[in-house]
Design a protein around this motif. Structure first.
Motif, PDB file in Angstrom:
ATOM      1  N   VAL A 138      14.161   6.304   2.346  1.00 57.46           N
ATOM      2  CA  VAL A 138      13.012   6.936   2.990  1.00 57.46           C
ATOM      3  C   VAL A 138      12.284   5.863   3.786  1.00 57.46           C
ATOM      4  O   VAL A 138      11.915   4.807   3.232  1.00 57.46           O
ATOM      5  CB  VAL A 138      12.072   7.570   1.947  1.00 57.46           C
ATOM      6  N   LEU A 139      12.050   6.101   5.080  1.00 59.01           N
ATOM      7  CA  LEU A 139      11.453   5.114   5.973  1.00 59.01           C
ATOM      8  C   LEU A 139      10.038   5.506   6.346  1.00 59.01           C
ATOM      9  O   LEU A 139       9.696   6.693   6.404  1.00 59.01           O
ATOM     10  CB  LEU A 139      12.295   4.970   7.243  1.00 59.01           C
ATOM     11  N   ASP A 140       9.190   4.503   6.617  1.00 55.71           N
ATOM     12  CA  ASP A 140       7.844   4.783   7.096  1.00 55.71           C
ATOM     13  C   ASP A 140       7.871   4.913   8.618  1.00 55.71           C
ATOM     14  O   ASP A 140       8.928   4.859   9.253  1.00 55.71           O
ATOM     15  CB  ASP A 140       6.862   3.707   6.633  1.00 55.71           C
ATOM     16  N   GLU A 141       6.688   5.055   9.222  1.00 61.58           N
ATOM     17  CA  GLU A 141       6.628   5.299  10.658  1.00 61.58           C
ATOM     18  C   GLU A 141       7.087   4.094  11.482  1.00 61.58           C
ATOM     19  O   GLU A 141       7.431   4.235  12.655  1.00 61.58           O
ATOM     20  CB  GLU A 141       5.199   5.674  11.059  1.00 61.58           C
ATOM     21  N   ASP A 142       7.094   2.909  10.878  1.00 59.65           N
ATOM     22  CA  ASP A 142       7.575   1.724  11.571  1.00 59.65           C
ATOM     23  C   ASP A 142       9.080   1.507  11.385  1.00 59.65           C
ATOM     24  O   ASP A 142       9.637   0.513  11.869  1.00 59.65           O
ATOM     25  CB  ASP A 142       6.836   0.468  11.081  1.00 59.65           C
ATOM     26  N   GLY A 143       9.707   2.417  10.629  1.00 55.95           N
ATOM     27  CA  GLY A 143      11.134   2.280  10.398  1.00 55.95           C
ATOM     28  C   GLY A 143      11.484   1.408   9.223  1.00 55.95           C
ATOM     29  O   GLY A 143      12.662   1.139   8.984  1.00 55.95           O
ATOM     30  N   ALA A 144      10.483   0.949   8.467  1.00 51.99           N
ATOM     31  CA  ALA A 144      10.753   0.122   7.293  1.00 51.99           C
ATOM     32  C   ALA A 144      10.865   1.008   6.060  1.00 51.99           C
ATOM     33  O   ALA A 144      10.303   2.111   5.997  1.00 51.99           O
ATOM     34  CB  ALA A 144       9.636  -0.900   7.100  1.00 51.99           C
ATOM     35  N   THR A 145      11.605   0.522   5.055  1.00 48.16           N
ATOM     36  CA  THR A 145      11.778   1.290   3.827  1.00 48.16           C
ATOM     37  C   THR A 145      10.474   1.344   3.041  1.00 48.16           C
ATOM     38  O   THR A 145       9.731   0.363   2.960  1.00 48.16           O
ATOM     39  CB  THR A 145      12.871   0.669   2.950  1.00 48.16           C
ATOM     40  N   ILE A 146      10.195   2.501   2.453  1.00 42.97           N
ATOM     41  CA  ILE A 146       9.014   2.668   1.599  1.00 42.97           C
ATOM     42  C   ILE A 146       9.355   2.151   0.211  1.00 42.97           C
ATOM     43  O   ILE A 146      10.427   2.427  -0.322  1.00 42.97           O
ATOM     44  CB  ILE A 146       8.590   4.142   1.556  1.00 42.97           C
ATOM     45  N   LYS A 147       8.428   1.385  -0.369  1.00 44.29           N
ATOM     46  CA  LYS A 147       8.686   0.720  -1.630  1.00 44.29           C
ATOM     47  C   LYS A 147       7.921   1.381  -2.771  1.00 44.29           C
ATOM     48  O   LYS A 147       6.824   1.906  -2.593  1.00 44.29           O
ATOM     49  CB  LYS A 147       8.261  -0.756  -1.554  1.00 44.29           C
ATOM     50  N   LEU A 148       8.513   1.303  -3.973  1.00 43.14           N
ATOM     51  CA  LEU A 148       7.823   1.630  -5.213  1.00 43.14           C
ATOM     52  C   LEU A 148       7.088   0.390  -5.708  1.00 43.14           C
ATOM     53  O   LEU A 148       7.306  -0.718  -5.200  1.00 43.14           O
ATOM     54  CB  LEU A 148       8.839   2.100  -6.255  1.00 43.14           C
ATOM     55  N   PRO A 149       6.186   0.527  -6.695  1.00 40.03           N
ATOM     56  CA  PRO A 149       5.427  -0.639  -7.167  1.00 40.03           C
ATOM     57  C   PRO A 149       6.278  -1.798  -7.647  1.00 40.03           C
ATOM     58  O   PRO A 149       5.844  -2.951  -7.616  1.00 40.03           O
ATOM     59  CB  PRO A 149       4.582  -0.053  -8.314  1.00 40.03           C
ATOM     60  N   ASP A 150       7.499  -1.526  -8.124  1.00 41.42           N
ATOM     61  CA  ASP A 150       8.361  -2.619  -8.595  1.00 41.42           C
ATOM     62  C   ASP A 150       9.139  -3.273  -7.469  1.00 41.42           C
ATOM     63  O   ASP A 150       9.935  -4.191  -7.704  1.00 41.42           O
ATOM     64  CB  ASP A 150       9.334  -2.117  -9.661  1.00 41.42           C
ATOM     65  N   GLY A 151       8.927  -2.826  -6.229  1.00 39.72           N
ATOM     66  CA  GLY A 151       9.640  -3.399  -5.095  1.00 39.72           C
ATOM     67  C   GLY A 151      10.925  -2.689  -4.746  1.00 39.72           C
ATOM     68  O   GLY A 151      11.548  -3.002  -3.728  1.00 39.72           O
ATOM     69  N   SER A 152      11.371  -1.731  -5.554  1.00 45.34           N
ATOM     70  CA  SER A 152      12.588  -0.989  -5.231  1.00 45.34           C
ATOM     71  C   SER A 152      12.283   0.051  -4.155  1.00 45.34           C
ATOM     72  O   SER A 152      11.128   0.397  -3.901  1.00 45.34           O
ATOM     73  CB  SER A 152      13.160  -0.319  -6.481  1.00 45.34           C
ATOM     74  N   ASP A 153      13.335   0.547  -3.530  1.00 40.56           N
ATOM     75  CA  ASP A 153      13.173   1.442  -2.390  1.00 40.56           C
ATOM     76  C   ASP A 153      13.117   2.899  -2.818  1.00 40.56           C
ATOM     77  O   ASP A 153      13.809   3.321  -3.754  1.00 40.56           O
ATOM     78  CB  ASP A 153      14.333   1.246  -1.425  1.00 40.56           C
ATOM     79  N   VAL A 154      12.302   3.662  -2.131  1.00 38.50           N
ATOM     80  CA  VAL A 154      12.223   5.100  -2.353  1.00 38.50           C
ATOM     81  C   VAL A 154      13.425   5.780  -1.686  1.00 38.50           C
ATOM     82  O   VAL A 154      13.775   5.463  -0.544  1.00 38.50           O
ATOM     83  CB  VAL A 154      10.909   5.668  -1.787  1.00 38.50           C
ATOM     84  N   SER A 155      14.057   6.691  -2.404  1.00 37.47           N
ATOM     85  CA  SER A 155      15.211   7.404  -1.875  1.00 37.47           C
ATOM     86  C   SER A 155      14.978   8.907  -1.949  1.00 37.47           C
ATOM     87  O   SER A 155      14.138   9.384  -2.719  1.00 37.47           O
ATOM     88  CB  SER A 155      16.480   7.054  -2.661  1.00 37.47           C
ATOM     89  N   ARG A 156      15.736   9.638  -1.160  1.00 39.27           N
ATOM     90  CA  ARG A 156      15.698  11.096  -1.205  1.00 39.27           C
ATOM     91  C   ARG A 156      17.127  11.604  -1.339  1.00 39.27           C
ATOM     92  O   ARG A 156      18.068  10.957  -0.867  1.00 39.27           O
ATOM     93  CB  ARG A 156      15.049  11.682   0.055  1.00 39.27           C
ATOM     94  N   PRO A 157      17.314  12.763  -1.997  1.00 39.93           N
ATOM     95  CA  PRO A 157      18.675  13.296  -2.151  1.00 39.93           C
ATOM     96  C   PRO A 157      19.121  14.061  -0.911  1.00 39.93           C
ATOM     97  O   PRO A 157      18.329  14.765  -0.282  1.00 39.93           O
ATOM     98  CB  PRO A 157      18.546  14.222  -3.357  1.00 39.93           C
ATOM     99  N   ILE A 158      20.378  13.920  -0.559  1.00 44.40           N
ATOM    100  CA  ILE A 158      20.969  14.648   0.557  1.00 44.40           C
ATOM    101  C   ILE A 158      22.100  15.506   0.015  1.00 44.40           C
ATOM    102  O   ILE A 158      23.008  15.013  -0.643  1.00 44.40           O
ATOM    103  CB  ILE A 158      21.513  13.691   1.628  1.00 44.40           C
TER     104      ILE A 158
END
Length: 735
Positions: free
Chosen positions: A568-588
């Motif tokens: 999952v990317l933010d408006e700048d195209g960077a990955t959105i992070k969880l508090p532990d630094g891992s990346d937020v994902s979405r199911p496809i």
């Protein structure tokens, strides 16, 4: 204990075994180097369940990696690559990443210097086995461990596609089976190797076998290695220490017991965590040297891998065999890491880390983690008669319990600026707190399976099987919401394949299996995504040539999956992070991967070995939009060696080409995301070896000889440069 002392202890242990008196009373005549089995008449009744073949070839006669049935590659209804010991030695492939980077259809990428992932057919490779027994993946990447050293193994078998029948839960990418060396020599044999490579890469290997009894019924083997290396990346350096010991005992003419232990320690310093900025603050693209780093002189990421196992094989009457394995595996790590984010000033190279609200900053991290896995694997296999034909059957069970515990240490705030134009790693080291509980995750997996090969007709065979798998997770993870969670999955996984012999050299095949994989990817609430579910189909033609010395295969595949994780990317195209630094994902849902794989490997003629892999795949979501575009869609891997006859028979020359098609990924950039495009990459390799005597050889290897500068892309904006031109020289001595 310091690594220098450990290396000294290793050397002492190896020398003790190499030069102690011959306890067996057997002859001290020089023996061939202990890199291949030397089976005796006393143990021919024991079912070794191993691949057989010419030890100097690039192919094998048979493998049980796909179904636990001992099938030739032609009779296996899936794509199978076997990296033989000869191939590992020819290309000086020292780590599992080295091996998989030469495997058709497999592509590697990295988050940083210590976290590497592998893909096949567009999916992450997460199935790793030791002698057919599944083991846990790397928790940091959810892929297999890349740093495992190859000195321990006779060969490495890669089955591309879904392998749920033998591995249970897993992706439809590939499974990697590491086949250990064993003490099969009944005479003493020793091999030492000394290697010097680019960037002050120094390595010593030893492989020693000896009988422990006069009749050779009890034998021992020790493998050890020590390596120090630096890197084309500034500051980085690493030491590695490796030990493996195994005792094989023929209890009777029908029973063999093997007991072994291995220990590998990697101690990198000034390693990276994440990548470097690709853009300056004015939006222009940075063109760094390949030596660029954002690490510090106090960063480290120490890892230790240990495995202990015992294996009993018993041969019954009627060619039935029983094999049982108990194993214990422990992975430990301790790290201290540094990460910088933001875009440097194009004139000064400075990132002002004091303004975190503006998206600029520096962060440090430290943890201690330990993963312990205990596993039991047992199965019986053999022939049976039905309707006037001989068929084969395998029935088995494997189960494991894995405990993952870690403690995290929080640092002080980091506010000193970072100057990437004048970076020497001397950033002030923060003070870390006493630590707090980070994770306590208990995972249980088990499966009961049965597989059979039925001869429906003289030229038609059915391979069918089913596995009932369970997967239970009891998890505490500090940054999950809530921190405590439980998952309980159960799945029946069918497998079916047909092989039809259209001539004495060629067979048509098709296969089908289902897919089931719990995953570590999380949504915006920190909850695990639902398990991946799907189906995989394969169809193709396989050939066996020159009496089995050369194997070929053309495979067409199609895989359908739901709940595949995407960043999952933010408006700048960077990955959105969880508090532990891992990346937020979405199911496809509705993900479809399809393509072809062509491969041949083996001897084209006496003294001429070759391997060619040409693979192509496409992967789309339910809307027919391409996903995981950072993985090249086409890979070509070619390698060959030639030993001429006559006066030049002591010379071996060889080389190869790795080619990958263009790829792209979304990356963060000032004012919005950007697409980073990577053109096609061509890497050229060469080999030259001179065999001074049957026991002494000098070998030269060269890689990326065209010095192609290229990116290694990934889905989370962690982009790296691949290594520039490099080489090594090795001296191999056998007794």
């Amino acid at each position: 204990m310091r690594i220098e002392k450990k290396a000294a202890c290793l050397a002492a242990a190896i020398c003790t075994l190499a030069f102690l008196p011959n306890l067996s009373g057997a002859a001290d005549d020089p023996a061939p180097v202990a890199t291949t089995a030397a089976t005796s008449d006393a143990t021919t009744d024991v079912d070794t369940i191993v691949v057989t073949g010419n030890e100097e070839s690039y192919t094998v006669e048979d493998s049980a990696a796909a179904t636990r049935l001992g099938l030739s590659l032609r009779e296996t209804p899936q794509s199978v690559t076997v990296m033989t010991r000869q191939r590992l030695d020819d290309q000086n492939l020292q780590s599992l990443r080295d091996v998989l980077d030469q495997t058709p259809g497999v592509y590697s990428y990295q988050y940083d210097t210590e976290r590497v992932l592998f893909t096949s057919r567009g999916f992450v490779v997460d199935n790793l086995l030791y002698d057919g027994v599944p083991v846990a993946t790397n928790f940091s990447t959810d892929s297999i461990e890349d740093a495992l050293d190859t000195a321990l193994y006779e060969r490495i078998e890669i089955v591309r596609g879904a392998t749920g029948l033998t591995t249970g839960a897993g992706s439809p990418a590939a499974s990697v089976n590491l086949v250990r060396k064993h003490a099969d020599s009944r005479t003493r044999a020793m091999q030492f190797e000394f290697t010097q490579g680019s960037w002050d890469d120094r390595r010593v290997d030893a492989d020693i076998s000896t009988p422990l009894t006069a009749d050779g019924s009890v034998r021992a083997r020790v493998v050890g290695a020590y390596q120090y290396r630096e890197s084309y990346q500034d500051l980085y350096r690493s030491e590695k220490w490796l030990f493996y010991g195994v005792v094989d005992a023929d209890l009777t003419s029908r029973a063999r017991l093997s007991v072994g232990y291995d220990n590998q320690e990697n101690t990198p310093q000034s390693n990276t965590w994440g990548s470097f900025p690709l853009f300056f603050s004015d939006g222009s693209q940075a063109n760094w040297s390949r030596s660029v780093t954002t690490s510090t002189d106090w960063a480290f990421w120490n890892r230790r891998f240990e495995t202990a196992f015992s294996e009993l094989r018993y041969q019954f009457d009627g060619d039935w065999a029983l094999r049982s394995t108990l194993s214990w595996r422990r992975n430990q790590e301790h790290n201290r890491l540094f990460y910088v984010y933001g875009y440097p000033d194009p004139e000064t190279g400075i990132i002002d880390t004091s303004d975190a609200d503006a998206g600029y900053g520096a962060y440090a991290y430290s943890d201690r983690a330990k993963i312990i896995q205990r596993a039991l694997d047992v199965y019986a296999s053999g022939p049976f008669a039905l309707f006037g034909q001989q068929h084969e059957l395998v029935v088995g069970y494997n189960g494991s319990r894995t405990a993952n515990n870690s403690v995290a240490f929080e640092p002080d705030d980091l506010t000193d600026p970072v100057n990437l134009f004048d970076w020497d790693g001397s950033y002030p080291e923060p003070t870390f707190d006493a630590g707090s509980r980070l994770s306590d995750i208990d995972t249980k997996q088990s499966g009961i399976y049965v597989a059979t090969r039925i001869r429906l007709a003289e030229s038609l065979k059915l391979i069918a099987g089913v596995r009932h798998a369970t997967w239970k997770i009891d998890s505490y993870y500090l940054y999950d919401t809530p921190a405590d969670s439980r998952y309980d999955y159960e799945k029946t996984i069918p497998y079916a394949g047909l092989i039809y012999d259209i001539s004495t050299d060629y067979s048509l095949f098709t296969s089908y299996t289902e897919i089931f994989k719990p995953q570590n990817n999380k949504n915006e609430s920190g909850q695990y995504l639902d398990p991946i579910d799907g189906r995989s189909y394969e169809v193709g033609i396989k050939g066996e040539h020159f009496g089995g010395r050369l194997n070929s295969a053309l495979t067409l595949f199609r895989t359908q999956q739901d709940n595949v994780a995407a960043a999952v990317l933010d408006e700048d195209g960077a990955t959105i992070k969880l508090p532990d630094g891992s990346d937020v994902s979405r199911p496809i849902d509705g993900t479809v991967s399809r393509g072809f794989e062509f491969e041949f490997a083996g001897e084209l003629r006496d003294g001429w070995n070759a391997s060619l892999g040409w693979t192509r795949y496409l992967i789309d979501d339910a809307d027919d939009d391409a996903i995981r575009t950072f993985v090249p869609r086409t890979l070509v891997r070619l390698y060959t060696t030639w030993t001429p006859p006559g006066a030049l028979k002591r010379l071996t020359v060889g080389g190869g080409v790795d080619w990958q098609s263009e790829s792209s990924t979304q990356v963060g950039a000032p004012g919005g995301g950007a697409t980073l495009r990577q053109g096609a990459v061509t890497l050229v390799k060469l080999l030259a070896r001179w065999q001074f005597t049957p026991d002494i050889a000098l070998q030269l290897n060269g890689n990326n000889l065209l010095d192609d500068k290229y990116y290694v892309l990934d889905e989370f904006d962690n982009t790296y440069y691949g290594p520039p031109a490099n080489g090594s020289v090795s001296l191999r001595v056998s007794f």
